[in-house]
Design an enzyme around this catalytic site. Structure first.
Site, PDB file in Angstrom:
ATOM      1  N   HIS A  92       0.405   4.070   0.705  1.00 59.14           N
ATOM      2  CA  HIS A  92      -0.206   5.141   1.723  1.00 59.14           C
ATOM      3  C   HIS A  92       0.646   4.995   3.232  1.00 59.14           C
ATOM      4  CE1 HIS A  92      -4.000   5.388  -0.717  1.00 59.14           C
ATOM      5  NE2 HIS A  92      -3.086   6.940  -0.642  1.00 59.14           N
ATOM      6  N   HIS A  93       0.598   3.688   3.078  1.00 55.75           N
ATOM      7  CA  HIS A  93       1.246   3.036   5.014  1.00 55.75           C
ATOM      8  C   HIS A  93       2.796   1.634   4.901  1.00 55.75           C
ATOM      9  CE1 HIS A  93      -2.861   3.870   5.858  1.00 55.75           C
ATOM     10  NE2 HIS A  93      -3.016   4.466   6.809  1.00 55.75           N
TER      11      HIS A  93
ATOM     12  N   CYS B 265       0.603  -1.082  -0.519  1.00 58.96           N
ATOM     13  CA  CYS B 265      -0.375  -0.639   0.210  1.00 58.96           C
ATOM     14  C   CYS B 265       0.817   1.202  -0.078  1.00 58.96           C
ATOM     15  CB  CYS B 265      -1.003  -0.058   0.890  1.00 58.96           C
ATOM     16  SG  CYS B 265      -1.483   1.851   1.411  1.00 58.96           S
TER      17      CYS B 265
END
Length: 185
Positions: free
Chosen positions: A77-78, A75
Site C-alpha cells: 500500500h505504501h 507493504c
C-alpha cells in the site's frame, strides 16, 4: 545509460523538490533501483527453485518447528517496510523439507510487495505443496513502518497473523502445542 527504474527514481527525487545532481543524490537513483530490485527479488523465484530437491523421505511424524525466522517485506500500500519474524511448524507425512529451505520459502514470499495476511498464507500453502504434511502452522509477527512513520504513528504496535492448515486447524490441542512451543499462548 539508466534503467527505466533509475529514471523513475530520479523523477521521484525531483518531484519532492530535491536536486538529483546534488553530491549526495547523484548515485541515489541507481542505488535505489538496485535496492528495490533486491527487495522484490521473490518475484523471480519459484517454489521448485527454492526447494532445489531438498525434500527427503522420513519416518518422523512429530512436529517440526522453525521459529524466529527474521523477515522484512514491503507493504504493497505504501511501499514501506514491515519487519518481523515468522514461525513455521508442520506435521510430516513421509517427507521433510531441508531446514534452510523453510527460511528460504519465507524469504521468497517476503521479497515481494505484500500484505502480511497474504504472506502468512502463501508460506503455509508453499509448505503444504512441498511435502503434503498432515498440517501446517505459520505465525508472522511484524512491525509496519507504514503505521509507525505516517498515519497513526504508533511505534510499538505489532501485527500478528496466522495460517493453520490440516490438523493445526482441526485439532485445538495440536494448535496449542505449536503456539506453546513458539512462546505464544
Amino acid at each position: 545509460m539508466h534503467s527505466v527504474m533509475e529514471t523513475l527514481f530520479s523523477q521521484l527525487i525531483q518531484e519532492i523538490g530535491e536536486d538529483v545532481s546534488r553530491e549526495g543524490l547523484v548515485d541515489t537513483p541507481k542505488r535505489a533501483a538496485s535496492a528495490f530490485r533486491f527487495l522484490n527479488s521473490g518475484y523471480h523465484q519459484s517454489l521448485d527453485h527454492v526447494l532445489n530437491n531438498a525434500v527427503f523421505e522420513a519416518d518422523s511424524e512429530d512436529m517440526v518447528i522453525v521459529k524466529d525466522i527474521e523477515l522484512y517485506s514491503l507493504c504493497e500500500h505504501h511501499l514501506l517496510p514491515f519487519i518481523g519474524k515468522c514461525h513455521v511448524g508442520y506435521l510430516p507425512q513421509g517427507k521433510v523439507i531441508g531446514l534452510s529451505k523453510i527460511a528460504r520459502i519465507v524469504e521468497m514470499y517476503a521479497r515481494r510487495l505484500q500484505i502480511q495476511e497474504r504472506l502468512t498464507k502463501q508460506i503455509a500453502d508453499a509448505i503444504q505443496t512441498a511435502v503434503n504434511p498432515r498440517g501446517v502452522a505459520v505465525v508472522v509477527e511484524a512491525k509496519h513502518l507504514c503505521m509507525m512513520m505516517r498515519g497513526v504513528e504508533k511505534q510499538n504496535s505489532v501485527m500478528t497473523t496466522s495460517s493453520m492448515l490440516g490438523l493445526f486447524r482441526k485439532q485445538s490441542s495440536t494448535r496449542a502445542e505449536f503456539l506453546d512451543l513458539i512462546g505464544r499462548k
